[in-house]
Structures are given as structure tokens and as C-alpha cells.
Design an enzyme around this catalytic site. Structure first.
Site, PDB file in Angstrom:
ATOM      1  N   SER A 151       0.823  -1.200   0.000  1.00 46.81           N
ATOM      2  CA  SER A 151       0.000   0.000   0.000  1.00 46.81           C
ATOM      3  C   SER A 151       0.861   1.254   0.000  1.00 46.81           C
ATOM      4  O   SER A 151       1.925   1.303   0.629  1.00 46.81           O
ATOM      5  CB  SER A 151      -0.906   0.009   1.239  1.00 46.81           C
ATOM      6  OG  SER A 151      -1.549   1.265   1.377  1.00 46.81           O
ATOM      7  N   TYR A 200      -2.202   5.592  -4.308  1.00 48.77           N
ATOM      8  CA  TYR A 200      -3.235   6.609  -4.243  1.00 48.77           C
ATOM      9  C   TYR A 200      -2.670   7.884  -4.868  1.00 48.77           C
ATOM     10  O   TYR A 200      -1.473   8.175  -4.737  1.00 48.77           O
ATOM     11  CB  TYR A 200      -3.624   6.920  -2.804  1.00 48.77           C
ATOM     12  CG  TYR A 200      -4.477   5.876  -2.141  1.00 48.77           C
ATOM     13  CD1 TYR A 200      -5.712   5.519  -2.656  1.00 48.77           C
ATOM     14  CD2 TYR A 200      -4.056   5.253  -0.961  1.00 48.77           C
ATOM     15  CE1 TYR A 200      -6.509   4.577  -2.031  1.00 48.77           C
ATOM     16  CE2 TYR A 200      -4.844   4.305  -0.320  1.00 48.77           C
ATOM     17  CZ  TYR A 200      -6.062   3.968  -0.870  1.00 48.77           C
ATOM     18  OH  TYR A 200      -6.855   3.037  -0.256  1.00 48.77           O
ATOM     19  N   THR A 216      -5.373   2.791  -7.375  1.00 51.13           N
ATOM     20  CA  THR A 216      -6.712   2.703  -6.793  1.00 51.13           C
ATOM     21  C   THR A 216      -7.547   3.876  -7.283  1.00 51.13           C
ATOM     22  O   THR A 216      -7.166   5.036  -7.109  1.00 51.13           O
ATOM     23  CB  THR A 216      -6.639   2.688  -5.266  1.00 51.13           C
ATOM     24  OG1 THR A 216      -5.972   1.485  -4.846  1.00 51.13           O
ATOM     25  CG2 THR A 216      -8.033   2.712  -4.658  1.00 51.13           C
ATOM     26  N   LYS A 268      -7.530  -0.478  -9.835  1.00 50.63           N
ATOM     27  CA  LYS A 268      -8.228  -1.210  -8.773  1.00 50.63           C
ATOM     28  C   LYS A 268      -9.440  -0.407  -8.317  1.00 50.63           C
ATOM     29  O   LYS A 268      -9.312   0.781  -7.990  1.00 50.63           O
ATOM     30  CB  LYS A 268      -7.284  -1.451  -7.591  1.00 50.63           C
ATOM     31  CG  LYS A 268      -7.910  -2.187  -6.412  1.00 50.63           C
ATOM     32  CD  LYS A 268      -6.863  -2.400  -5.317  1.00 50.63           C
ATOM     33  CE  LYS A 268      -7.440  -3.163  -4.132  1.00 50.63           C
ATOM     34  NZ  LYS A 268      -8.439  -2.372  -3.393  1.00 50.63           N
ATOM     35  N   HIS A 288     -13.475  -2.041  -2.648  1.00 49.66           N
ATOM     36  CA  HIS A 288     -12.628  -1.500  -1.581  1.00 49.66           C
ATOM     37  C   HIS A 288     -12.944  -2.138  -0.223  1.00 49.66           C
ATOM     38  O   HIS A 288     -12.942  -1.475   0.811  1.00 49.66           O
ATOM     39  CB  HIS A 288     -12.771   0.021  -1.486  1.00 49.66           C
ATOM     40  CG  HIS A 288     -11.522   0.729  -1.042  1.00 49.66           C
ATOM     41  ND1 HIS A 288     -10.721   1.432  -1.901  1.00 49.66           N
ATOM     42  CD2 HIS A 288     -10.937   0.835   0.169  1.00 49.66           C
ATOM     43  CE1 HIS A 288      -9.700   1.952  -1.234  1.00 49.66           C
ATOM     44  NE2 HIS A 288      -9.808   1.602   0.037  1.00 49.66           N
TER      45      HIS A 288
END
Length: 349
Positions: free
Chosen positions: A100, A124, A150, A212, A236
């Protein structure tokens, strides 16, 4: 959530609420789990299953099996080893790991812990675009094979559990480690991200790009047209918009829309090896597993996460044998169907 009371004691109510909670009334959070039970198997018999091949292909490379560790934020709040412990578990089980961008361990440290194991990086896009681009550069420099962008987080979903959670470990976007609330962190996300930005991030990364957070077939087609290498069908983890489709229910229309034009992965509520088999039978190339393996890390550190991953893979292997399908790549819709509506079924026991 039933069966998780020990984790609330272990992690504390705020951290547990953050990790375990979902958006709104948590209908999607619960349905992510229930959805897998709506699919029934149709096994073949008298098939030679003495040797089984669990492998799948992602981004043109053969992977030992289709179980992928999903990107999960702030893992040092689940266990002191955090992302390093998760990387060790993934390496020990030949599992691809997606790190992440909200990692509490630096990209180079996780890369070193992963060794030669497969790893991707989830991104992100923040309002301060330079922060995101710096993370992309680190991912490329330290051997992350792909970028997973994402796309379902323009703003944070309405969440009620874990509202008191604060991130106290250093992050790439908060290297001082000063405590930040989730509201402060969520406020850093860029709500202006559009399809036009995909190409720029792909070019900056010089890596294969997956998106995603896709649930609609038309969005999947647009992603393919934009040149992505893969799509993760995902809501999510039920943490963004409540009452969306479960990932497995959204998967089939996406498969029908894009076929094998790109790699397809799905997440949401995967807890058993037979869930993995159902996903592949419905057209996915792999699954991402999130909370289930995080709970293993929380309870037992790297060994706990490894045990969860190993059990998933072993269950998947057994499922292939019992389905009469010794090669995972041969799974197709002939092996599954929706359960007929069941009424007045007495509870077990």
C-alpha cells in the site's frame, strides 16, 4: 463481527474498528462474505488428479498460485512487524504482495525483506501530486513490478467504526510520524483524478499499470481502451460506498465485457481456498486477500500471516482435486452456478 472479539482486545477498539469496519450500515462489508456462498460447485468425477497445477499467469509471468496479498494500510498498527512481517509471509508462500502507498514501512525496506519474491505497488493519487510521483519513482527504483492505481477513492466513504483511530507511525507522506487522524489522511486524496491522468502515471512509472476499484463493465472497457495491463474488480472491501455489488457478483459482467484482453483480479471477502476456485471459474486470473491475512498477522506476526496464506493455498489445491480439475487454468463456468434459492433450510446442528 463474530469470531473477532479477541482482535478487538488485541488491537484496541480504535485500530480494530478501522481495520474491521466498512462504509455506512456495512451491508456491502457483510455481503462480500456472503456472496461467495451464493455460488455452488459442479465437480467432475473419475478424473486423474494425482498431480495438480495451481499456477496462474499475471502480467505475462507464471505465478505459483492465484492468491495475492492485497494492499492494506498502516500494518504496523496490526502488528509490530507490519509490512515486513507480511512480506516475509508472502515470500514464504510464493504469494505476490501488493504494498500500500499508506505503508508504515518504507518501500526499500519492504523490497529488501521481499528478496526475489514478486511485489507490486498500490498507489493513491494525492492532492500534492509530487508525493505520489515520488512513490512511483521509489517503486520503480526498488524493483516493484507493477503499479496498482486505486481509482475508487476520490473521497473517503462514510465510516463510523474506528473514528478515533490515529496513525502514529511514519508514512511516506508523513515522515515525521506525528499522529494523524484518518480524516486528515483521507483529506490528502485528490478528488479530481480522471481517466486523462492514467497515461501520465503509467508514463511516470514506466511499469505495467493496473486499475483497482472497477465494478462497471463500461468502466472496464474504458480501462482496456486506455491501455491498462490489468483490472481489479473491487468495492474497496466494503469501505467506500455501501450497498454496491460484492466483488464476485460484479466480476462476471466485467469478464463478459472485456474477456481476456487484460488480466482480471477480484477481491472482497475471500477467506477460503474454494472462494479462490470460484473466482477463477468465473473468469478471474487471481484474487486479492486483505483482512483475512491481516488478522493472521495481528494474531501471530509473520508466522500467523504465513499460516493463513498457506491454508488458503492448500484449500485451493484440495478444491481442484475434488472438482476433478487438476489444472487451475482449466477452471471455467461449467464448474459453478448460482445456488438455487434456498427456503426453510434448517441451521446446521
Amino acid at each position: 463481527m463474530s469470531g473477532l472479539s479477541d482482535l478487538e482486545d488485541l488491537l484496541g477498539p480504535d485500530a480494530f474498528g478501522y481495520f474491521a469496519g466498512g462504509a455506512g450500515a456495512e451491508l456491502t462489508l457483510r455481503d462480500n462474505l456472503a456472496a461467495w456462498e451464493r455460488y455452488a460447485f459442479h465437480p467432475k468425477v473419475l478424473v486423474d488428479v494425482g498431480v495438480r497445477d495451481l499456477s496462474t499467469t499475471l502480467l505475462g509471468r507464471e505465478r505459483a498460485h492465484p492468491v495475492v496479498v492485497a494492499p492494506m494500510a498502516y500494518q504496523r498498527h496490526a502488528h509490530e512487524t507490519g509490512e515486513l512481517g507480511m512480506a516475509a509471509a508472502a515470500a514464504a508462500t510464493d504469494s505476490l504482495m501488493v504494498l500500500s502507498s499508506q505503508t508504515t514501512t518504507s518501500l526499500p525496506e519492504v523490497a529488501a525483506a521481499s528478496g526475489e519474491s514478486d511485489r507490486w505497488f498500490q498507489l493513491y493519487v494525492f492532492k500534492e501530486r509530487s508525493v505520489s510521483l515520488d512513490l512511483v519513482a521509489q517503486a520503480r527504483e526498488h524493483g516493484y513490478e507493477a503499479l496498482v492505481l486505486t481509482v475508487d477513492f476520490p473521497v473517503a466513504g462514510w465510516r463510523e467504526r474506528g473514528s478515533g483511530f490515529r496513525v502514529t507511525h511514519p508514512l511516506a507522506l508523513n515522515p515525521s510520524g506525528a499522529p494523524l487522524t484518518t480524516e486528515q489522511l483521507f483529506g490528502m486524496h485528490d478528488p479530481t483524478l480522471t481517466w486523462d491522468d492514467l497515461g501520465a502515471f503509467a508514463e511516470a512509472a514506466d511499469l505495467p499499470l493496473l486499475v483497482k476499484g472497477v465494478l462497471r463493465p463500461d468502466d472496464a472497457v474504458r480501462a482496456v481502451d486506455a491501455g491498462v495491463a490489468g483490472i481489479v474488480v473491487s468495492n474497496h472491501g466494503g469501505r467506500q460506498l455501501d450497498t454496491t455489488l460484492a466483488g464476485v457478483d460484479a466480476l462476471v459482467p466485467v469478464v463478459d465485457a472485456v474477456g481476456d484482453a487484460v488480466d482480471l483480479l477480484v477481491d472482497g471477502g475471500v477467506t477460503r481456498g474454494w472462494d479462490v476456485a470460484k473466482a477463477l471459474a468465473l473468469g478471474a486470473d487471481a484474487v486479492l486477500v486483505g483482512r483475512h491475512v491481516l488478522w493472521g498477522l495481528a494474531r501471530g506476526g509473520p508466522a500467523g500471516a504465513e499460516a493463513v496464506l498457506r491454508q488458503l493455498v492448500e484449500e485451493f489445491d484440495t478444491t481442484l482435486a475434488l472438482l476433478g480439475c487438476p489444472n487451475a487454468r482449466d477452471l471455467d463456468r461449467s464448474y459453478v452456478s448460482r445456488f438455487p434459492e434456498r427456503k426453510n433450510v434448517p441451521p446446521h446442528g
